[in-house]
Design an enzyme around this catalytic site. Structure first.
Site, PDB file in Angstrom:
ATOM      1  N   GLU A   1     -28.692-142.560  46.682  1.00  0.00           N
ATOM      2  CA  GLU A   1     -29.920-142.859  45.935  1.00  0.00           C
ATOM      3  C   GLU A   1     -29.620-143.680  44.687  1.00  0.00           C
ATOM      4  OE1 GLU A   1     -32.973-139.258  46.768  1.00  0.00           O
ATOM      5  OE2 GLU A   1     -31.060-138.659  45.897  1.00  0.00           O
TER       6      GLU A   1
ATOM      7  N   GLY B   1     -27.463-137.963  46.361  1.00  0.00           N
ATOM      8  CA  GLY B   1     -27.756-138.650  45.108  1.00  0.00           C
ATOM      9  C   GLY B   1     -26.897-139.871  44.884  1.00  0.00           C
TER      10      GLY B   1
ATOM     11  N   ALA C   1     -25.061-135.148  44.452  1.00  0.00           N
ATOM     12  CA  ALA C   1     -25.282-134.372  43.236  1.00  0.00           C
ATOM     13  C   ALA C   1     -24.365-133.153  43.249  1.00  0.00           C
ATOM     14  CB  ALA C   1     -26.741-133.943  43.149  1.00  0.00           C
TER      15      ALA C   1
ATOM     16  N   GLU D   1     -29.296-134.030  52.550  1.00  0.00           N
ATOM     17  CA  GLU D   1     -29.928-132.923  51.820  1.00  0.00           C
ATOM     18  C   GLU D   1     -30.576-131.897  52.733  1.00  0.00           C
ATOM     19  OE1 GLU D   1     -30.060-136.430  48.889  1.00  0.00           O
ATOM     20  OE2 GLU D   1     -30.220-136.111  51.056  1.00  0.00           O
TER      21      GLU D   1
END
Length: 285
Positions: free
Chosen positions: A140, A137, A94, A160
């Site tokens: 994911e 992300g 992200a 993260e």
């Protein structure tokens, strides 16, 4: 769920989704952060296109991904789709710059990342073709795909914890179901990044060692797109149900879907073609 309710819901599923398997198509719009192409009949290729940011996922990028995939999912000329990035990065995570100043109140009241499940909700099969970094992300996003192919260069991880947070787009849940508690804990709690070979040993990906991972994804998607789409959709739904149901419930659900397919023209055509030793001509009906 009762036998009758399950049976009725199964037949409603086949009827409700029939429009996805017709032969019409819609015009493809253009997006700022993704490229959409048709590398083979019945196959759509969606390429993440923020190369300077290693395909980091900011709000605008993710909105384009979501819109493009939903549009392809509704295009009846498409039987399967591929999501890929660049050779250097599928998606490096992200966009930290966009989220670093968020407060708890803002994240909570806006339900931040609530729309992250776009791929998991698509009806058509999705293949992720991963090269380079698929971190945070980005991983994911790839984990939501139905089939995950990786180039030898792929680097996967959930780092993260190094930012003072945890995965928020499904990483803790999907990894635990996919590779078990211990390995999921290791990735989430250490932030360790693993290579393609280790990811394959753990059952996360299939590594494509010869040729292009995107070319291999196109071959797999073309094979899927050549099948009867009602049966393909039912197969996807049945496998996904295994992650939500007990074994007894899943077996019952599978049986109802199997029975429901005997109401389709494709079942009659497929079995007739097999008996007559010819290629089936699917009508997706």
């Amino acid at each position: 769920m009762s036998f009758v309710a399950l049976s009725r819901s199964t037949f409603r599923h086949v009827s409700r989704n029939a429009h996805f398997f017709s032969t019409s198509s819609c015009a493809q719009r253009e997006y700022a952060n993704v490229l959409v192409s048709r590398p083979s009949p019945g196959v759509a290729l969606i390429t993440l296109n923020r190369p300077k940011a290693l395909n980091a996922l900011n709000a605008a990028h993710f909105q384009d991904i979501s819109d493009a995939m939903k549009e392809v999912d509704e295009d009846a000329s498409v039987g399967a789709m591929i999501l890929t990035g660049s050779e250097r990065a599928f998606a490096a995570g992200a966009d930290i710059k966009e989220m670093k100043d968020k407060s708890f109140a803002e994240a909570y009241t806006t339900n931040f990342l609530a729309d992250w499940e776009v791929i998991a909700k698509l009806k058509k099969p999705v293949i992720a073709a991963v090269s380079g970094y698929a971190l945070g992300g980005g991983l994911e996003l790839a984990l939501q795909a139905d089939i995950l192919l990786a180039a030898p260069s792929a680097q996967l991880g959930q780092p993260e914890v190094n930012l003072g947070v945890i995965p928020g787009g499904g990483g803790t849940q999907r990894l635990a179901r996919l590779i078990g508690k211990s390995r999921a804990m290791e990735l989430v709690l250490t932030g360790r990044i693993i290579g393609a070979d280790e990811a394959e040993r753990w059952g996360i990906v299939r590594v494509v060692r010869e040729g292009s991972v995107v070319d291999e994804a196109v071959k797999v998607a073309s094979d899927i797109a050549s099948k009867g789409r009602i049966a393909v959709g039912a197969g996807k739904e049945a496998v996904n149900a295994a992650f939500e149901m007990s074994l007894a419930e899943g077996l019952r659900f599978e049986k109802r879907l199997f029975h429901a397919l005997f109401s389709t023209k494709d079942q009659k055509e497929g079995m007739a073609a097999f008996s007559e030793k010819r290629k089936a001509e699917w009508t997706h009906s």
